[in-house]
Write a protein that holds these residues in place. Structure first.
Motif, mmCIF file in Angstrom:
data_model
loop_
_atom_site.group_PDB
_atom_site.id
_atom_site.type_symbol
_atom_site.label_atom_id
_atom_site.label_comp_id
_atom_site.label_asym_id
_atom_site.label_seq_id
_atom_site.Cartn_x
_atom_site.Cartn_y
_atom_site.Cartn_z
ATOM 1 N N ILE A 76 0.836 -1.198 0.000
ATOM 2 C CA ILE A 76 0.000 0.000 0.000
ATOM 3 C C ILE A 76 0.873 1.252 0.000
ATOM 4 O O ILE A 76 0.624 2.213 -0.738
ATOM 5 C CB ILE A 76 -0.952 -0.022 1.213
ATOM 6 C CG1 ILE A 76 -2.001 -1.133 1.028
ATOM 7 C CG2 ILE A 76 -1.637 1.327 1.408
ATOM 8 C CD1 ILE A 76 -2.880 -1.361 2.233
ATOM 9 N N VAL A 77 1.917 1.243 0.816
ATOM 10 C CA VAL A 77 2.869 2.371 0.844
ATOM 11 C C VAL A 77 3.545 2.529 -0.519
ATOM 12 O O VAL A 77 3.698 3.648 -1.032
ATOM 13 C CB VAL A 77 3.915 2.159 1.953
ATOM 14 C CG1 VAL A 77 5.017 3.212 1.866
ATOM 15 C CG2 VAL A 77 3.249 2.206 3.334
ATOM 16 N N LEU A 78 3.942 1.406 -1.113
ATOM 17 C CA LEU A 78 4.552 1.440 -2.440
ATOM 18 C C LEU A 78 3.604 2.076 -3.459
ATOM 19 O O LEU A 78 4.022 2.877 -4.306
ATOM 20 C CB LEU A 78 4.924 0.020 -2.884
ATOM 21 C CG LEU A 78 5.417 -0.131 -4.334
ATOM 22 C CD1 LEU A 78 6.725 0.618 -4.548
ATOM 23 C CD2 LEU A 78 5.566 -1.605 -4.701
ATOM 24 N N GLY A 79 2.334 1.733 -3.369
ATOM 25 C CA GLY A 79 1.351 2.281 -4.297
ATOM 26 C C GLY A 79 1.256 3.792 -4.212
ATOM 27 O O GLY A 79 1.222 4.486 -5.239
ATOM 28 N N VAL A 114 -4.174 -4.879 -5.419
ATOM 29 C CA VAL A 114 -4.293 -6.241 -4.883
ATOM 30 C C VAL A 114 -4.259 -6.214 -3.354
ATOM 31 O O VAL A 114 -5.102 -6.818 -2.677
ATOM 32 C CB VAL A 114 -3.148 -7.133 -5.414
ATOM 33 C CG1 VAL A 114 -3.167 -8.492 -4.739
ATOM 34 C CG2 VAL A 114 -3.242 -7.277 -6.926
ATOM 35 N N ALA A 115 -3.281 -5.526 -2.798
ATOM 36 C CA ALA A 115 -3.109 -5.484 -1.348
ATOM 37 C C ALA A 115 -4.265 -4.757 -0.668
ATOM 38 O O ALA A 115 -4.714 -5.148 0.405
ATOM 39 C CB ALA A 115 -1.785 -4.808 -1.004
ATOM 40 N N TYR A 116 -4.764 -3.689 -1.290
ATOM 41 C CA TYR A 116 -5.886 -2.943 -0.723
ATOM 42 C C TYR A 116 -7.112 -3.841 -0.565
ATOM 43 O O TYR A 116 -7.743 -3.889 0.498
ATOM 44 C CB TYR A 116 -6.248 -1.763 -1.625
ATOM 45 C CG TYR A 116 -5.351 -0.556 -1.515
ATOM 46 C CD1 TYR A 116 -5.713 0.527 -0.732
ATOM 47 C CD2 TYR A 116 -4.160 -0.478 -2.220
ATOM 48 C CE1 TYR A 116 -4.907 1.659 -0.647
ATOM 49 C CE2 TYR A 116 -3.345 0.649 -2.144
ATOM 50 C CZ TYR A 116 -3.726 1.711 -1.362
ATOM 51 O OH TYR A 116 -2.935 2.824 -1.272
ATOM 52 N N THR A 117 -7.497 -4.513 -1.654
ATOM 53 C CA THR A 117 -8.723 -5.296 -1.625
ATOM 54 C C THR A 117 -8.641 -6.447 -0.626
ATOM 55 O O THR A 117 -9.604 -6.718 0.093
ATOM 56 C CB THR A 117 -9.029 -5.848 -3.029
ATOM 57 O OG1 THR A 117 -7.860 -6.479 -3.565
ATOM 58 C CG2 THR A 117 -9.469 -4.747 -3.964
ATOM 59 N N VAL A 118 -7.503 -7.113 -0.573
ATOM 60 C CA VAL A 118 -7.362 -8.252 0.332
ATOM 61 C C VAL A 118 -7.308 -7.785 1.792
ATOM 62 O O VAL A 118 -7.899 -8.409 2.679
ATOM 63 C CB VAL A 118 -6.117 -9.083 -0.033
ATOM 64 C CG1 VAL A 118 -5.925 -10.216 0.958
ATOM 65 C CG2 VAL A 118 -6.260 -9.647 -1.438
ATOM 66 N N MET A 119 -6.615 -6.684 2.057
ATOM 67 C CA MET A 119 -6.553 -6.169 3.421
ATOM 68 C C MET A 119 -7.943 -5.769 3.910
ATOM 69 O O MET A 119 -8.323 -6.063 5.047
ATOM 70 C CB MET A 119 -5.603 -4.974 3.499
ATOM 71 C CG MET A 119 -5.372 -4.474 4.930
ATOM 72 S SD MET A 119 -4.073 -3.189 4.989
ATOM 73 C CE MET A 119 -3.982 -2.891 6.759
#
Length: 401
Positions: A76-79, A114-119
């Motif tokens: 998320i930070v990378l995004g 990807v990380a947003y939705t799964v988190m």
């Protein structure tokens, strides 16, 4: 799943909102901006499509890495960091390489979704996945709508570069807020082995949803996120009119994403809702090519936005419906990587057709793809009904058609 405080949910929601604002604040004016710089429609199609091509390559391995480490926050930070960099690259001038590089970095940014939705799905029980995806889809569309509504006003009232400047500022704020997110490791296995990945990849429903989403994103990136603003300009639109075009599409899009699981699915079923949405989208996309006025273009956008808002949240939920929590980022990464093929191929092919035969030919392509998706949905719905009839009466189906 882990328990989280309300403040963490608020921070996550705000970061998600800013994430989409920073990526979409320049979208309505982007193709006109490139056109004003003297770039051809074919090159504009390449720049727009590069966003999807990067996601096609990056999303699946990113999902595997997220599951392997059991972490979502670093991605998320990378995004948010990539959102900042992409906006800054768009501000550079003097070469064709900068808009292309900026859009490529924006593709990396979008891959971290990807990380947003799964988190976010982890905040809910497994049986509430549909509700969770509806909620986050509403936040997504709200962020996209806010950014896109600001776009025309900023470019028209200040300077063509202003959307990129405000997008960079928003990304800085989102990056700072993302640092305050907290999470626990969610992986109950020791990393993602090749066997684990194969187990996820064999999920039949995941692939069906991914194929339909390819076609859905072809249509989306041919229309509102691609060449619809150029159609509006051809009909005499300025900054205010582009803002209305965006509002006409995005508001119904947001409303549909919020109500699809509670109103449409109980009445028409998931497959029925998806079929209805594709048919409506196909008709409206074809209409864009022939409408003679901005007023009629607004109507096509309202119906098309609502239609496309019906199926996208359903795809998100279905993609991880039959996957255990330890493999959800892998599944979501695969799903989002596969549909990125549509984000790439749709505007790429439309850009080529538009260059050769005029702007309407790209919209004709989008209409054909939407109607093809409706046909595939009908076929798979029929197969699912037959499968259910063969199951013992006491055995629940793992699919809700």
């Amino acid at each position: 799943m882990f328990r989280t405080t309300k403040s963490q949910k608020y921070i996550f929601t705000l970061v998600t909102l800013i994430y989409w604002i920073s990526m979409y604040i320049y979208v309505p004016t982007f193709s006109p901006y490139l056109n004003s710089k003297g770039f051809s429609l074919q090159f504009i199609g390449i720049v727009i499509s590069s966003y999807g091509l990067v996601q096609l390559l990056v999303r699946f391995p990113l999902g595997i890495w997220s599951d392997r480490f059991g972490k979502r926050k670093p991605f998320i930070v990378l995004g948010m960091l990539c959102a900042l960099i992409s906006c800054l690259l768009f501000l550079l001038s003097g070469s064709w390489i900068w808009p292309l590089a900026g859009r490529i970095v924006a593709g990396v940014c979008a891959s971290t979704w990807v990380a947003y939705t799964v988190m976010y799905a982890g905040f809910f029980k497994t049986e509430q996945t549909g509700r969770a995806m509806g909620n986050i889809s509403f936040v997504t569309v709200s962020g996209q709508m806010i950014g896109m509504l600001l776009s025309g006003w900023l470019a028209d009232g200040f300077h063509a570069n202003m959307p990129f400047i405000i997008g960079a500022a928003a990304a800085v704020l989102g990056l700072l807020l993302a640092l305050f997110l907290q999470e626990h490791a969610v992986n109950d296995r020791q990393g993602m082995s090749l066997a684990n990945v194969k187990e996820v990849v064999k999920t039949k429903l995941l692939w069906r949803v991914s194929y339909l989403s390819i076609l859905a994103h072809c249509v989306l990136f041919i229309t509102m996120f691609g060449f619809t603003p150029l159609k509006a300009e051809a009909l005499g639109a300025g900054g205010l009119e582009l803002t209305i075009v965006v509002f006409a599409f995005m508001l119904p899009h947001a409303v549909a994403s919020f109500i699809t699981a509670t109103i449409f699915v109980p009445r028409f079923g998931q497959y029925g809702t998806i079929m209805i949405s594709f048919v409506l989208s196909g008709i409206c996309t074809a209409a864009i090519a022939i409408v003679p006025s901005l007023e009629l273009l607004y109507v096509t956008q309202a119906v098309n936005g609502f239609a496309q808002g019906l199926h996208l949240p359903l795809f998100l939920g279905l993609a991880i419906k039959e996957v255990a929590s330890w493999g959800r980022a892998t599944a979501m990464g695969l799903y989002q990587a596969v549909y990125a093929a549509g984000m790439f191929s749709g505007p790429f092919l439309a850009g080529f057709l538009n260059q050769q035969w005029g702007l309407g030919s790209g919209f004709a392509l989008g209409s054909v793809l939407a109607l093809a998706a409706a046909i595939f949905t009908a076929i798979w719905a029929g197969q699912e009904r037959k499968r259910k009839k063969k199951l013992p009466a006491e055995m629940p189906s793992s699919l809700q058609g």
